[in-house]
Write a protein that holds these residues in place. Structure first.
Motif, PDB file in Angstrom:
ATOM      1  N   MET A   3       4.554   3.349  -4.183  1.00 37.56           N
ATOM      2  CA  MET A   3       3.679   2.322  -4.691  1.00 37.56           C
ATOM      3  C   MET A   3       4.414   0.992  -4.590  1.00 37.56           C
ATOM      4  SD  MET A   3       1.657   2.033  -8.332  1.00 37.56           S
ATOM      5  CE  MET A   3       3.052   1.870  -9.403  1.00 37.56           C
ATOM      6  N   ILE A   4       3.778   0.031  -3.971  1.00 31.99           N
ATOM      7  CA  ILE A   4       4.329  -1.306  -3.830  1.00 31.99           C
ATOM      8  C   ILE A   4       3.542  -2.223  -4.760  1.00 31.99           C
ATOM      9  CG2 ILE A   4       4.821  -3.194  -2.239  1.00 31.99           C
ATOM     10  CD1 ILE A   4       4.600  -0.986  -0.001  1.00 31.99           C
ATOM     11  N   LYS A   5       4.262  -2.856  -5.668  1.00 35.68           N
ATOM     12  CA  LYS A   5       3.624  -3.707  -6.658  1.00 35.68           C
ATOM     13  C   LYS A   5       3.905  -5.170  -6.357  1.00 35.68           C
ATOM     14  CE  LYS A   5       4.807  -2.381 -10.786  1.00 35.68           C
ATOM     15  NZ  LYS A   5       5.307  -1.743 -12.015  1.00 35.68           N
ATOM     16  N   ARG A   6       2.876  -5.997  -6.597  1.00 40.06           N
ATOM     17  CA  ARG A   6       2.987  -7.462  -6.491  1.00 40.06           C
ATOM     18  C   ARG A   6       2.268  -8.041  -7.702  1.00 40.06           C
ATOM     19  NH1 ARG A   6      -0.324 -10.469  -1.856  1.00 40.06           N
ATOM     20  NH2 ARG A   6      -1.984  -9.974  -3.325  1.00 40.06           N
ATOM     21  N   HIS A   8      15.300   8.291   0.830  1.00 41.47           N
ATOM     22  CA  HIS A   8      15.335   6.839   0.628  1.00 41.47           C
ATOM     23  C   HIS A   8      15.009   6.098   1.934  1.00 41.47           C
ATOM     24  CE1 HIS A   8      17.510   2.956   0.598  1.00 41.47           C
ATOM     25  NE2 HIS A   8      17.060   2.894  -0.635  1.00 41.47           N
ATOM     26  N   ASP A   9      15.695   6.473   3.019  1.00 43.69           N
ATOM     27  CA  ASP A   9      15.456   5.813   4.303  1.00 43.69           C
ATOM     28  C   ASP A   9      14.048   6.093   4.829  1.00 43.69           C
ATOM     29  OD1 ASP A   9      18.026   4.833   4.150  1.00 43.69           O
ATOM     30  OD2 ASP A   9      18.845   6.191   5.673  1.00 43.69           O
ATOM     31  N   SER A  10      13.538   7.298   4.566  1.00 41.50           N
ATOM     32  CA  SER A  10      12.204   7.636   5.074  1.00 41.50           C
ATOM     33  C   SER A  10      11.125   6.797   4.404  1.00 41.50           C
ATOM     34  CB  SER A  10      11.910   9.127   4.923  1.00 41.50           C
ATOM     35  OG  SER A  10      11.695   9.477   3.571  1.00 41.50           O
ATOM     36  N   VAL A  11      11.253   6.546   3.097  1.00 38.02           N
ATOM     37  CA  VAL A  11      10.229   5.743   2.425  1.00 38.02           C
ATOM     38  C   VAL A  11      10.263   4.307   2.935  1.00 38.02           C
ATOM     39  CG1 VAL A  11      11.524   5.070   0.333  1.00 38.02           C
ATOM     40  CG2 VAL A  11       9.065   5.343   0.218  1.00 38.02           C
ATOM     41  N   ILE A  12      11.435   3.778   3.196  1.00 38.35           N
ATOM     42  CA  ILE A  12      11.537   2.419   3.743  1.00 38.35           C
ATOM     43  C   ILE A  12      10.932   2.365   5.140  1.00 38.35           C
ATOM     44  CG2 ILE A  12      13.172   0.673   4.557  1.00 38.35           C
ATOM     45  CD1 ILE A  12      14.957   1.521   2.145  1.00 38.35           C
ATOM     46  N   ARG A  13      11.253   3.348   5.975  1.00 34.25           N
ATOM     47  CA  ARG A  13      10.728   3.388   7.346  1.00 34.25           C
ATOM     48  C   ARG A  13       9.211   3.552   7.353  1.00 34.25           C
ATOM     49  NH1 ARG A  13       8.952   7.389   9.842  1.00 34.25           N
ATOM     50  NH2 ARG A  13      10.054   8.938   8.582  1.00 34.25           N
ATOM     51  N   ILE A  59      10.660  -2.940   2.436  1.00 33.52           N
ATOM     52  CA  ILE A  59      10.865  -2.796   1.002  1.00 33.52           C
ATOM     53  C   ILE A  59      12.339  -2.612   0.686  1.00 33.52           C
ATOM     54  CG2 ILE A  59       8.542  -1.896   0.591  1.00 33.52           C
ATOM     55  CD1 ILE A  59       9.878   0.914   0.264  1.00 33.52           C
ATOM     56  N   PHE A  60      12.699  -2.955  -0.558  1.00 35.90           N
ATOM     57  CA  PHE A  60      14.058  -2.833  -1.046  1.00 35.90           C
ATOM     58  C   PHE A  60      14.054  -2.101  -2.383  1.00 35.90           C
ATOM     59  CE2 PHE A  60      13.598  -6.713   1.383  1.00 35.90           C
ATOM     60  CZ  PHE A  60      14.608  -6.581   2.326  1.00 35.90           C
ATOM     61  N   SER A  61      15.125  -1.401  -2.658  1.00 36.73           N
ATOM     62  CA  SER A  61      15.354  -0.749  -3.944  1.00 36.73           C
ATOM     63  C   SER A  61      14.196   0.138  -4.406  1.00 36.73           C
ATOM     64  CB  SER A  61      15.652  -1.792  -5.022  1.00 36.73           C
ATOM     65  OG  SER A  61      16.718  -2.610  -4.645  1.00 36.73           O
ATOM     66  N   ILE A 107       6.942  19.372  -0.702  1.00 40.93           N
ATOM     67  CA  ILE A 107       7.393  18.530  -1.799  1.00 40.93           C
ATOM     68  C   ILE A 107       7.176  17.080  -1.391  1.00 40.93           C
ATOM     69  CG2 ILE A 107       9.339  17.833  -3.238  1.00 40.93           C
ATOM     70  CD1 ILE A 107      10.504  20.641  -2.813  1.00 40.93           C
ATOM     71  N   VAL A 108       6.549  16.330  -2.287  1.00 41.73           N
ATOM     72  CA  VAL A 108       6.257  14.917  -2.071  1.00 41.73           C
ATOM     73  C   VAL A 108       7.045  14.127  -3.103  1.00 41.73           C
ATOM     74  CG1 VAL A 108       4.430  13.169  -2.043  1.00 41.73           C
ATOM     75  CG2 VAL A 108       3.927  15.512  -1.288  1.00 41.73           C
ATOM     76  N   PHE A 109       7.695  13.048  -2.657  1.00 41.99           N
ATOM     77  CA  PHE A 109       8.478  12.201  -3.550  1.00 41.99           C
ATOM     78  C   PHE A 109       7.723  10.906  -3.790  1.00 41.99           C
ATOM     79  CE2 PHE A 109      11.357  14.999  -1.332  1.00 41.99           C
ATOM     80  CZ  PHE A 109      12.144  15.482  -2.360  1.00 41.99           C
ATOM     81  N   PHE A 110       7.611  10.511  -5.047  1.00 39.88           N
ATOM     82  CA  PHE A 110       6.901   9.291  -5.431  1.00 39.88           C
ATOM     83  C   PHE A 110       7.904   8.183  -5.735  1.00 39.88           C
ATOM     84  CE2 PHE A 110       3.750  12.456  -7.361  1.00 39.88           C
ATOM     85  CZ  PHE A 110       2.989  12.499  -6.220  1.00 39.88           C
ATOM     86  N   TYR A 111       7.751   7.060  -5.054  1.00 39.39           N
ATOM     87  CA  TYR A 111       8.624   5.907  -5.231  1.00 39.39           C
ATOM     88  C   TYR A 111       7.805   4.678  -5.626  1.00 39.39           C
ATOM     89  CZ  TYR A 111      12.553   8.194  -2.854  1.00 39.39           C
ATOM     90  OH  TYR A 111      13.597   9.028  -2.511  1.00 39.39           O
ATOM     91  N   ILE A 112       8.470   3.760  -6.330  1.00 39.75           N
ATOM     92  CA  ILE A 112       7.871   2.474  -6.696  1.00 39.75           C
ATOM     93  C   ILE A 112       8.867   1.371  -6.361  1.00 39.75           C
ATOM     94  CG2 ILE A 112       7.096   0.985  -8.587  1.00 39.75           C
ATOM     95  CD1 ILE A 112       6.142   3.424 -10.073  1.00 39.75           C
ATOM     96  N   THR A 113       8.332   0.256  -5.876  1.00 40.54           N
ATOM     97  CA  THR A 113       9.140  -0.950  -5.715  1.00 40.54           C
ATOM     98  C   THR A 113       8.261  -2.183  -5.869  1.00 40.54           C
ATOM     99  OG1 THR A 113      10.821  -2.063  -4.387  1.00 40.54           O
ATOM    100  CG2 THR A 113       8.913  -1.186  -3.204  1.00 40.54           C
TER     101      THR A 113
END
Length: 133
Positions: free
Chosen positions: A1-4, A35-40, A50-52, A70-76
């Motif tokens: 999820m990318i928040k603005r 980590h690298d896969s979500v950025i890519r 995206i960062f962090s 398995i699915v990984f949920f990330y936020i930035t």
């Protein structure tokens, strides 16, 4: 999820098998970190760098062959660049309230609490159970 600010970047998927709104994402390549896969994947699907990204939860489910996914949920909220759509679908910024008024991708409504409730971090969907922990 990318928040603005108070908005979230959502993807309206073109995929006829799994249509509807979801967050950008994808698969991990061989020898690639999560980590690298979500950025890519975010870069490929949105044009944003995206960062962090912060891991906030996981989902596990089984396909028709009983293979576990398995699915990984990330936020930035840290990113640069301009939104650029890909062949995955159309992108738009929405509030959480606006998101909930649209057709969501199958089962995505069950994943959303993990992004918005810090007490939750796992969604188990195994054919017998559909539980949030």
């Amino acid at each position: 999820m990318i928040k603005r600010d108070h908005q979230i970047l959502v993807l309206n998927r073109n995929d006829p098998v799994w249509p509807g709104l979801t967050f950008p994402g994808g698969h991990v390549e061989p020898h690639e970190s999560f980590h690298d896969s979500v950025i890519r994947e975010v870069k490929e699907e949105t044009g944003l760098t995206i960062f962090s990204p912060k891991l906030v939860g996981v989902k596990q489910f089984y396909d028709q062959n009983q293979e576990r996914y398995i699915v990984f949920f990330y936020i930035t909220n840290k990113f640069t660049g301009q939104v650029k759509e890909s062949n995955e679908g159309t992108l738009s910024w929405m509030t959480k309230e606006e998101l909930l008024k649209h057709q969501l991708a199958y089962n995505f409504d069950r994943d959303l609490p993990i992004y918005f409730d810090a007490q939750l971090n796992e969604h188990l969907l195994d054919g017998k159970r559909d539980e949030l922990f």
